[in-house]
Design a protein around this motif. Sequence first.
Motif, PDB file in Angstrom:
ATOM      1  N   CYS A  21      -1.868  28.196 -30.391  1.00 39.27           N
ATOM      2  CA  CYS A  21      -0.828  27.904 -31.389  1.00 39.27           C
ATOM      3  C   CYS A  21       0.549  28.154 -30.798  1.00 39.27           C
ATOM      4  O   CYS A  21       0.803  29.184 -30.183  1.00 39.27           O
ATOM      5  CB  CYS A  21      -1.048  28.796 -32.611  1.00 39.27           C
ATOM      6  SG  CYS A  21       0.320  28.690 -33.781  1.00 39.27           S
ATOM      7  N   MET A  22       1.474  27.173 -30.965  1.00 38.77           N
ATOM      8  CA  MET A  22       2.840  27.368 -30.464  1.00 38.77           C
ATOM      9  C   MET A  22       3.803  27.675 -31.605  1.00 38.77           C
ATOM     10  O   MET A  22       5.005  27.614 -31.440  1.00 38.77           O
ATOM     11  CB  MET A  22       3.306  26.156 -29.660  1.00 38.77           C
ATOM     12  CG  MET A  22       3.430  24.878 -30.462  1.00 38.77           C
ATOM     13  SD  MET A  22       4.280  23.593 -29.527  1.00 38.77           S
ATOM     14  CE  MET A  22       3.745  22.126 -30.402  1.00 38.77           C
ATOM     15  N   CYS A  24       4.602  26.081 -34.425  1.00 43.57           N
ATOM     16  CA  CYS A  24       5.519  25.010 -34.799  1.00 43.57           C
ATOM     17  C   CYS A  24       5.558  24.852 -36.312  1.00 43.57           C
ATOM     18  O   CYS A  24       6.502  24.302 -36.863  1.00 43.57           O
ATOM     19  CB  CYS A  24       5.103  23.690 -34.155  1.00 43.57           C
ATOM     20  SG  CYS A  24       3.578  23.006 -34.790  1.00 43.57           S
ATOM     21  N   GLY A  25       4.486  25.281 -36.987  1.00 49.43           N
ATOM     22  CA  GLY A  25       4.475  25.194 -38.436  1.00 49.43           C
ATOM     23  C   GLY A  25       4.124  23.823 -38.991  1.00 49.43           C
ATOM     24  O   GLY A  25       4.258  23.584 -40.188  1.00 49.43           O
ATOM     25  N   CYS A  27       1.235  22.561 -39.391  1.00 51.03           N
ATOM     26  CA  CYS A  27       0.080  22.685 -40.294  1.00 51.03           C
ATOM     27  C   CYS A  27       0.569  23.025 -41.704  1.00 51.03           C
ATOM     28  O   CYS A  27       0.166  22.411 -42.680  1.00 51.03           O
ATOM     29  CB  CYS A  27      -0.897  23.739 -39.789  1.00 51.03           C
ATOM     30  SG  CYS A  27      -0.130  25.288 -39.284  1.00 51.03           S
ATOM     31  N   CYS A  75      -2.106  19.091 -36.210  1.00 52.65           N
ATOM     32  CA  CYS A  75      -1.678  20.124 -35.253  1.00 52.65           C
ATOM     33  C   CYS A  75      -1.521  19.556 -33.847  1.00 52.65           C
ATOM     34  O   CYS A  75      -2.460  19.015 -33.287  1.00 52.65           O
ATOM     35  CB  CYS A  75      -2.702  21.256 -35.224  1.00 52.65           C
ATOM     36  SG  CYS A  75      -2.389  22.417 -33.879  1.00 52.65           S
ATOM     37  N   ARG A  77      -1.266  21.077 -31.087  1.00 54.38           N
ATOM     38  CA  ARG A  77      -1.922  21.876 -30.056  1.00 54.38           C
ATOM     39  C   ARG A  77      -3.437  21.918 -30.235  1.00 54.38           C
ATOM     40  O   ARG A  77      -4.108  22.737 -29.603  1.00 54.38           O
ATOM     41  CB  ARG A  77      -1.385  23.305 -30.041  1.00 54.38           C
ATOM     42  CG  ARG A  77       0.100  23.456 -29.858  1.00 54.38           C
ATOM     43  CD  ARG A  77       0.623  23.181 -28.475  1.00 54.38           C
ATOM     44  NE  ARG A  77      -0.248  23.581 -27.405  1.00 54.38           N
ATOM     45  CZ  ARG A  77      -0.155  23.103 -26.162  1.00 54.38           C
ATOM     46  NH1 ARG A  77       0.773  22.217 -25.862  1.00 54.38           N
ATOM     47  NH2 ARG A  77      -0.979  23.492 -25.230  1.00 54.38           N
TER      48      ARG A  77
END
Lengths: 128, 664
Positions: A21-22, A24-25, A27, A75, A77
């Motif tokens: 997870c990076m 990024c929000g 989701c 997502c 990622r």
Amino acid sequence: MENTNLKERILEISGVNPRKCMKCGKCSATCPNYDEMEYHPHQFVDMVEKGNIEPLMASESLWTCLSCFACVERCPRSVEPAKLIEAVRLAVIRAQGGNHLKPQDIPDKLDDELPQQAIVSAFRKYSK
Amino acid sequence: MQRIGVFVCWCGSNIAGTVDVKQVAEMLKHEPGVVFSTDYQYMCSESGQNLIKDAIKEYDLTGVVVCSCSPRMHENTFRKAAASVGLNPYMVEIANIREQCSWIHKDMPVGTAKAVILGRAAVAKVHLNAPLTAGESPVAKRALVIGGGIAGIQTALDIAEAGFPVDIVEKSPTIGGKMAQLDKTFPTLDCAACILTPKMVEAAQQEKINIYAYSEVDSVKGFVGNFDVTIRRKARFVKEDLCTGCGLCTEKCPMKKVPNEFNCGMDNRSAIYIPFAQAVPKVATIDASYCIKKKTGKCGLCSTVCGVGAIDYDQKDEFIEQKYGAIVVATGFEPISVEKFDEFAYSQSPDVVTSLEYERLMNAAGPTSGTLLRPSDKQHPHTIVFVQCVGSRCDAKNEKGKQYCSKVCCMYTAKHAMLTREKYPDTDVYVFYIDVRTPGKNFDEFYRRAVEDYGVHYIKGMVGKVVPENGKLKVQASDLLANEQLHIDADMVVLAAAIEPDKSARPLATMLTASMDTNDFFTEAHPKLRPVESPTAGVFLSGMCQGPKDIPDTVSQASACAAKVIGLLSKDKLTGNPCVAHSDELLCNGCSSCEKVCPYGAITYADKEFRMPDRTTAVRRVAQVNPAVCQGCGACTVACPSGAMDLYGFSNQQIMAEVDAICK
Ligand SMILES: Cc1cc2nc3c(=O)[nH]c(=O)nc-3n(C[C@H](O)[C@H](O)[C@H](O)COP(=O)(O)OP(=O)(O)OC[C@H]3O[C@@H](n4cnc5c(N)ncnc54)[C@H](O)[C@@H]3O)c2cc1C
Ligand code: SF4
Ligand code: SF4
Ligand code: SF4
Ligand code: SF4
């Protein structure tokens, strides 16, 4: 709050690697049921990674997640948050011992208005 | 019998940490032919080299084995040292006991045993080494630059400045590249055209530069210093030498419904067109897929109105052959297609645009003459949402996006947001970011200005979906710092699309035998120490084709690339590599296997007369290697079914001797 055993089990059930997870929000930006959830998909990812899983297990969010998989689809990622939510839910169901929904119960509950997808997600959510 | 000296390097603790160097030197002393063996802290140092030179003289060595780092690092150093005291440099062999031994083992006995074996193999090889002499080849003093964006233009200008002729091959009708489409440029906000067009004009006027616009490279043969290139000049159906660029034809052409690529298809142009006012060369081009005359035979209006008779509907592609000493790749980039990200509704609403389209919407020569209007209803937008990282920084499993950061979008988004707020202070501007990446001189200051002085709303989070509804774009996004989901009614959404190399780069790389990474960016010879050279000798890299970069970086790299080209072209002769293939004509059966595998086209066949045992003669087809073209890759030696192909310096016998020594 690290709960190593529980975390490992959840990662094993879900096959998700939360480290990808990076943050990024996307989701949580995608989630159609955001307002009904105390913990949002990106928080699930973050909290599982930190081993902070008990609050998730106690949260209503486990059941308000629609299992629509929009977060998985979007997502960037390939983290697949909904699979993680599902795994936490399964951990709860297994801990309580017992299915909430057995295949043989379904015909009685059927309703013409009920979309097929809802039955599938109910099955995902309430049975082990 | 050779008289061999062995020199074992410690490389500080790099080798000595996991290899008992003293023991290696002692063990190798007992190998056949070894008359001297020693160890030293840094063989590559001045005193280390002197140790080798002195030993060559004192022990009358005919061969040298240095057990040290990879031959890619210091083979040349040790060869030169040997040559300086009269030993043929090709009598020096390196046993790589660092990268292939000490660095990958943890255990001293294991590392030491392996180092001894590697040293033994090198000794066995030296026994079969023979002195080799490198040939020389002349250098054609002309450079080819492929791609006429800012990168190609700058490289060409610098090479021409040094006095060498340069040809620019540009596939589109004009040079200028993407920069010609930009409005203002970060971080100084000067207008792109104002700084680019003087360079385009300079390139056109520079006597040493020849621009082949609307042209492509058709084939490349040869090698560094001696490339033979065929250039295809695509038919414009307009005589370039006659056309004055007056533009009368473009006004009169009745076919006006052609999507205008210069404005990203947001308005139309005619079938005969000049891409933009400052195009170089300023010559009209007929787009044959739309021209009524080309399609139906009727019309011909442009030919009637052209005062100088420049129109030629029957023009054919022309081919030019030219010799070049060096080739520069400057093929640039394209934004990725964002249609596949259906969550952003790009295909559903004209008000969702890419950043490049936004540049055109802000530009005075753009479809709205520089007034920012929503494409759908030509109204002034009051709320604009910018989305960064669209298709950048994705996981490898994500099929829609790229794994890398596109590097320029954080800065150009800050630019767009700032310029919008400056010109239209009544417009609310939101920028959704994952990270704001603004390293660079005056870059972070620029971004902070957008926030602090211009009041752009920067929100940490991504946009999840955009839904066109009742003339608005309903944007659903997350604000991670506030832990909120936001709903914004926007008039426009601007997507900072990832960039990718031009689609034509891959086939070009194949033609040039230049390597690319999995993203189709050209690979450099060394990511740190040789960043503007391709691993293929004589091929150089300039601009975005090598990786994402902004204009300041592109121009710096372009000039660095020119310096390398000038260095090459100032040489009269190049020393070749003597480790090339040769065929044993008695064994060769002319089967063509080697020719098929040779990546450099170094092998040809000749019919030769051979004496047969019964005093008759027979004519047989045999392989011949052009030593100037052969790069010594060895592909042919393993492909040859009769064992006729062999490499000087790496003969089949030498390799077998090494294998035997290892397996002993
Ligand atoms: C929306 C946007 C805004 C930007 N804003 C800024 C900014 O404000 N400031 C800044 O510093 N940078 C900015 N940039 C980055 C800037 O555009 C690039 O750094 C620059 O254009 C790179 O130049 P180039 O010559 O390498 O590539 P390009 O500009 O892409 O030029 C490549 C040229 O090669 C030609 N070509 C391609 N393939 C072939 C082939 N096979 N044969 C012949 N010719 C070929 C192409 O037609 C083109 O003319 C922006 C980029 C974008 C997308
Ligand atoms: S979309 Fe994926 S990468 Fe982004 S915050 Fe959610 S889980 Fe993490
Ligand atoms: S699967 Fe659950 S968390 Fe994911 S988007 Fe759907 S409702 Fe939200
Ligand atoms: S430069 Fe900025 S917007 Fe572009 S991919 Fe990198 S982080 Fe994302
Ligand atoms: S070694 Fe053989 S295959 Fe390789 S370049 Fe030379 S001739 Fe071609």
